[in-house]
Design a protein around this motif. Structure first.
Motif, PDB file in Angstrom:
ATOM      1  N   GLY A 154      41.250  48.447  25.029  1.00  0.00           N
ATOM      2  CA  GLY A 154      41.048  49.016  26.348  1.00  0.00           C
ATOM      3  C   GLY A 154      41.599  48.117  27.433  1.00  0.00           C
ATOM      4  O   GLY A 154      42.286  47.127  27.168  1.00  0.00           O
ATOM      5  N   VAL A 155      41.246  48.480  28.659  1.00  0.00           N
ATOM      6  CA  VAL A 155      41.686  47.726  29.827  1.00  0.00           C
ATOM      7  C   VAL A 155      40.492  46.959  30.384  1.00  0.00           C
ATOM      8  O   VAL A 155      39.410  47.533  30.572  1.00  0.00           O
ATOM      9  N   ALA A 156      40.697  45.690  30.646  1.00  0.00           N
ATOM     10  CA  ALA A 156      39.668  44.845  31.257  1.00  0.00           C
ATOM     11  C   ALA A 156      40.106  44.506  32.669  1.00  0.00           C
ATOM     12  O   ALA A 156      41.276  44.205  32.912  1.00  0.00           O
ATOM     13  N   VAL A 157      39.156  44.565  33.596  1.00  0.00           N
ATOM     14  CA  VAL A 157      39.410  44.215  34.993  1.00  0.00           C
ATOM     15  C   VAL A 157      38.521  43.024  35.336  1.00  0.00           C
ATOM     16  O   VAL A 157      37.305  43.064  35.109  1.00  0.00           O
ATOM     17  N   ILE A 158      39.141  41.964  35.851  1.00  0.00           N
ATOM     18  CA  ILE A 158      38.381  40.791  36.268  1.00  0.00           C
ATOM     19  C   ILE A 158      38.615  40.522  37.759  1.00  0.00           C
ATOM     20  O   ILE A 158      39.653  40.883  38.301  1.00  0.00           O
ATOM     21  N   SER A 159      37.621  39.919  38.387  1.00  0.00           N
ATOM     22  CA  SER A 159      37.804  39.415  39.750  1.00  0.00           C
ATOM     23  C   SER A 159      38.019  37.910  39.636  1.00  0.00           C
ATOM     24  O   SER A 159      37.507  37.269  38.719  1.00  0.00           O
ATOM     25  N   THR A 160      38.807  37.365  40.557  1.00  0.00           N
ATOM     26  CA  THR A 160      39.089  35.933  40.564  1.00  0.00           C
ATOM     27  C   THR A 160      38.796  35.377  41.955  1.00  0.00           C
ATOM     28  O   THR A 160      38.765  36.126  42.938  1.00  0.00           O
ATOM     29  N   TYR A 161      38.585  34.074  42.031  1.00  0.00           N
ATOM     30  CA  TYR A 161      38.311  33.450  43.325  1.00  0.00           C
ATOM     31  C   TYR A 161      38.844  32.027  43.360  1.00  0.00           C
ATOM     32  O   TYR A 161      39.019  31.390  42.326  1.00  0.00           O
ATOM     33  N   ALA A 162      39.096  31.568  44.579  1.00  0.00           N
ATOM     34  CA  ALA A 162      39.455  30.170  44.832  1.00  0.00           C
ATOM     35  C   ALA A 162      38.584  29.696  45.990  1.00  0.00           C
ATOM     36  O   ALA A 162      38.587  30.303  47.062  1.00  0.00           O
ATOM     37  N   ILE A 163      37.835  28.632  45.766  1.00  0.00           N
ATOM     38  CA  ILE A 163      36.926  28.070  46.763  1.00  0.00           C
ATOM     39  C   ILE A 163      37.312  26.617  46.994  1.00  0.00           C
ATOM     40  O   ILE A 163      37.542  25.874  46.032  1.00  0.00           O
ATOM     41  N   ASN A 164      37.381  26.199  48.268  1.00  0.00           N
ATOM     42  CA  ASN A 164      37.743  24.802  48.539  1.00  0.00           C
ATOM     43  C   ASN A 164      36.536  23.872  48.383  1.00  0.00           C
ATOM     44  O   ASN A 164      35.412  24.333  48.126  1.00  0.00           O
ATOM     45  N   GLN A 165      36.769  22.578  48.544  1.00  0.00           N
ATOM     46  CA  GLN A 165      35.733  21.576  48.318  1.00  0.00           C
ATOM     47  C   GLN A 165      34.586  21.668  49.318  1.00  0.00           C
ATOM     48  O   GLN A 165      33.516  21.090  49.102  1.00  0.00           O
ATOM     49  N   HIS A 166      34.753  22.418  50.404  1.00  0.00           N
ATOM     50  CA  HIS A 166      33.698  22.601  51.402  1.00  0.00           C
ATOM     51  C   HIS A 166      32.873  23.855  51.132  1.00  0.00           C
ATOM     52  O   HIS A 166      31.984  24.196  51.902  1.00  0.00           O
ATOM     53  N   GLY A 167      33.213  24.574  50.046  1.00  0.00           N
ATOM     54  CA  GLY A 167      32.503  25.801  49.698  1.00  0.00           C
ATOM     55  C   GLY A 167      33.066  27.039  50.367  1.00  0.00           C
ATOM     56  O   GLY A 167      32.513  28.125  50.223  1.00  0.00           O
ATOM     57  N   GLY A 168      34.173  26.885  51.087  1.00  0.00           N
ATOM     58  CA  GLY A 168      34.796  28.024  51.763  1.00  0.00           C
ATOM     59  C   GLY A 168      35.728  28.793  50.852  1.00  0.00           C
ATOM     60  O   GLY A 168      36.510  28.201  50.104  1.00  0.00           O
ATOM     61  N   SER A 169      35.661  30.108  50.927  1.00  0.00           N
ATOM     62  CA  SER A 169      36.553  30.950  50.130  1.00  0.00           C
ATOM     63  C   SER A 169      37.971  30.869  50.682  1.00  0.00           C
ATOM     64  O   SER A 169      38.180  30.995  51.890  1.00  0.00           O
ATOM     65  N   VAL A 170      38.932  30.635  49.806  1.00  0.00           N
ATOM     66  CA  VAL A 170      40.336  30.548  50.180  1.00  0.00           C
ATOM     67  C   VAL A 170      41.066  31.833  49.794  1.00  0.00           C
ATOM     68  O   VAL A 170      41.897  32.329  50.550  1.00  0.00           O
ATOM     69  N   ALA A 171      40.732  32.378  48.633  1.00  0.00           N
ATOM     70  CA  ALA A 171      41.378  33.606  48.168  1.00  0.00           C
ATOM     71  C   ALA A 171      40.487  34.296  47.144  1.00  0.00           C
ATOM     72  O   ALA A 171      39.708  33.642  46.446  1.00  0.00           O
ATOM     73  N   VAL A 172      40.621  35.610  47.083  1.00  0.00           N
ATOM     74  CA  VAL A 172      39.963  36.407  46.048  1.00  0.00           C
ATOM     75  C   VAL A 172      41.027  37.307  45.440  1.00  0.00           C
ATOM     76  O   VAL A 172      42.004  37.653  46.095  1.00  0.00           O
ATOM     77  N   GLY A 173      40.839  37.657  44.197  1.00  0.00           N
ATOM     78  CA  GLY A 173      41.850  38.471  43.541  1.00  0.00           C
ATOM     79  C   GLY A 173      41.279  39.342  42.448  1.00  0.00           C
ATOM     80  O   GLY A 173      40.067  39.352  42.205  1.00  0.00           O
ATOM     81  N   GLN A 174      42.173  40.055  41.806  1.00  0.00           N
ATOM     82  CA  GLN A 174      41.802  40.921  40.699  1.00  0.00           C
ATOM     83  C   GLN A 174      42.945  40.971  39.713  1.00  0.00           C
ATOM     84  O   GLN A 174      44.116  40.908  40.094  1.00  0.00           O
ATOM     85  N   ALA A 175      42.608  41.059  38.435  1.00  0.00           N
ATOM     86  CA  ALA A 175      43.609  41.186  37.382  1.00  0.00           C
ATOM     87  C   ALA A 175      43.169  42.270  36.403  1.00  0.00           C
ATOM     88  O   ALA A 175      41.967  42.393  36.108  1.00  0.00           O
ATOM     89  N   ARG A 176      44.148  43.033  35.911  1.00  0.00           N
ATOM     90  CA  ARG A 176      43.908  44.062  34.883  1.00  0.00           C
ATOM     91  C   ARG A 176      44.797  43.709  33.690  1.00  0.00           C
ATOM     92  O   ARG A 176      45.967  43.384  33.871  1.00  0.00           O
ATOM     93  N   ALA A 177      44.218  43.851  32.511  1.00  0.00           N
ATOM     94  CA  ALA A 177      44.994  43.573  31.305  1.00  0.00           C
ATOM     95  C   ALA A 177      44.580  44.535  30.194  1.00  0.00           C
ATOM     96  O   ALA A 177      43.406  44.888  30.077  1.00  0.00           O
ATOM     97  N   ARG A 178      45.546  44.926  29.404  1.00  0.00           N
ATOM     98  CA  ARG A 178      45.280  45.751  28.214  1.00  0.00           C
ATOM     99  C   ARG A 178      45.008  44.800  27.051  1.00  0.00           C
ATOM    100  O   ARG A 178      45.802  43.909  26.777  1.00  0.00           O
ATOM    101  N   LEU A 179      43.879  45.016  26.382  1.00  0.00           N
ATOM    102  CA  LEU A 179      43.480  44.166  25.261  1.00  0.00           C
ATOM    103  C   LEU A 179      43.289  44.995  24.013  1.00  0.00           C
ATOM    104  O   LEU A 179      42.901  46.166  24.081  1.00  0.00           O
ATOM    105  N   GLN A 180      43.536  44.380  22.887  1.00  0.00           N
ATOM    106  CA  GLN A 180      43.319  45.031  21.605  1.00  0.00           C
ATOM    107  C   GLN A 180      41.874  44.846  21.199  1.00  0.00           C
ATOM    108  O   GLN A 180      41.209  43.897  21.605  1.00  0.00           O
ATOM    109  N   GLY A 181      41.396  45.748  20.335  1.00  0.00           N
ATOM    110  CA  GLY A 181      40.092  45.722  19.686  1.00  0.00           C
ATOM    111  C   GLY A 181      39.054  45.007  20.357  1.00  0.00           C
ATOM    112  O   GLY A 181      38.045  44.603  20.141  1.00  0.00           O
TER     113      GLY A 181
END
Length: 181
Positions: A154-181
């Motif tokens: 099936g297809v898996a969807v993940i969210s991703t994040y990047a946080i700096n050393q001060h705890g501030g969000s720098v970027a957020v993202g998403q990835a989709r991938a087709r996986l076997q079994g």
């Protein structure tokens, strides 16, 4: 830990950094870090659960050398990435890393987690700037699993994040991938 710069290590494991502006490490040979090949076993669809956390890791500190190297590779010589005087007068308030560098770090979260599947989509939204000296914590979470009709993957969807050393969000993202079994 002190580094001995008298003996040149193998080129595959180290590079010579002529200038580290943050002063946290001695000049000379530095480990290549995430440039080392990492074995990746493709993840199976059946191994994943919605809400599953993706192990986080630190990237950085980001150096001016890395920023200039990316500028050369991408032909993006906007002065906010290398000219301190100009960058201080710009809206950025100082030198900043390229957004696509942070995007690449989010891509690493996806490829490290999935292994080497058929990535279908990788997207990001930049929330704040990354500056020289910043250390980013990168990670993510499984958001959605869409099974194939035949149940063989099936297809898996993940969210991703990047946080700096001060705890501030720098970027957020998403990835989709087709996986076997």
């Amino acid at each position: 830990m002190t580094q001995d710069t008298t003996q040149a290590p193998t080129i595959k494991e180290y590079y010579y950094d002529t200038w580290l502006e943050d002063g946290t490490q001695p000049l000379g040979y530095r480990e290549t870090g995430w440039f080392k090949p990492r074995p990746r076993t493709p993840r199976r669809f059946s191994e994943l659960r919605p809400g599953q956390d993706i192990a986080s890791f630190d990237q950085g500190p980001v150096t001016r050398t890395q920023i200039v190297k990316y500028a050369a590779a991408s032909w993006d010589f906007n002065p906010i990435h290398h000219d301190e005087t100009f960058a201080k007068t710009a809206r950025s308030g100082g030198i900043i890393a390229h957004g696509m560098t942070v995007f690449a770090y989010l891509g690493r979260v996806a490829t490290d987690f999935f292994g080497t599947p058929d990535l279908q989509r990788l997207s990001a939204r930049f929330v704040d700037v990354t500056r020289p000296g910043d250390t980013l914590t990168l990670g993510g979470r499984v958001e959605e699993l869409i099974p194939d009709a035949d149940g063989k993957g099936g297809v898996a969807v993940i969210s991703t994040y990047a946080i700096n050393q001060h705890g501030g969000s720098v970027a957020v993202g998403q990835a989709r991938a087709r996986l076997q079994g």
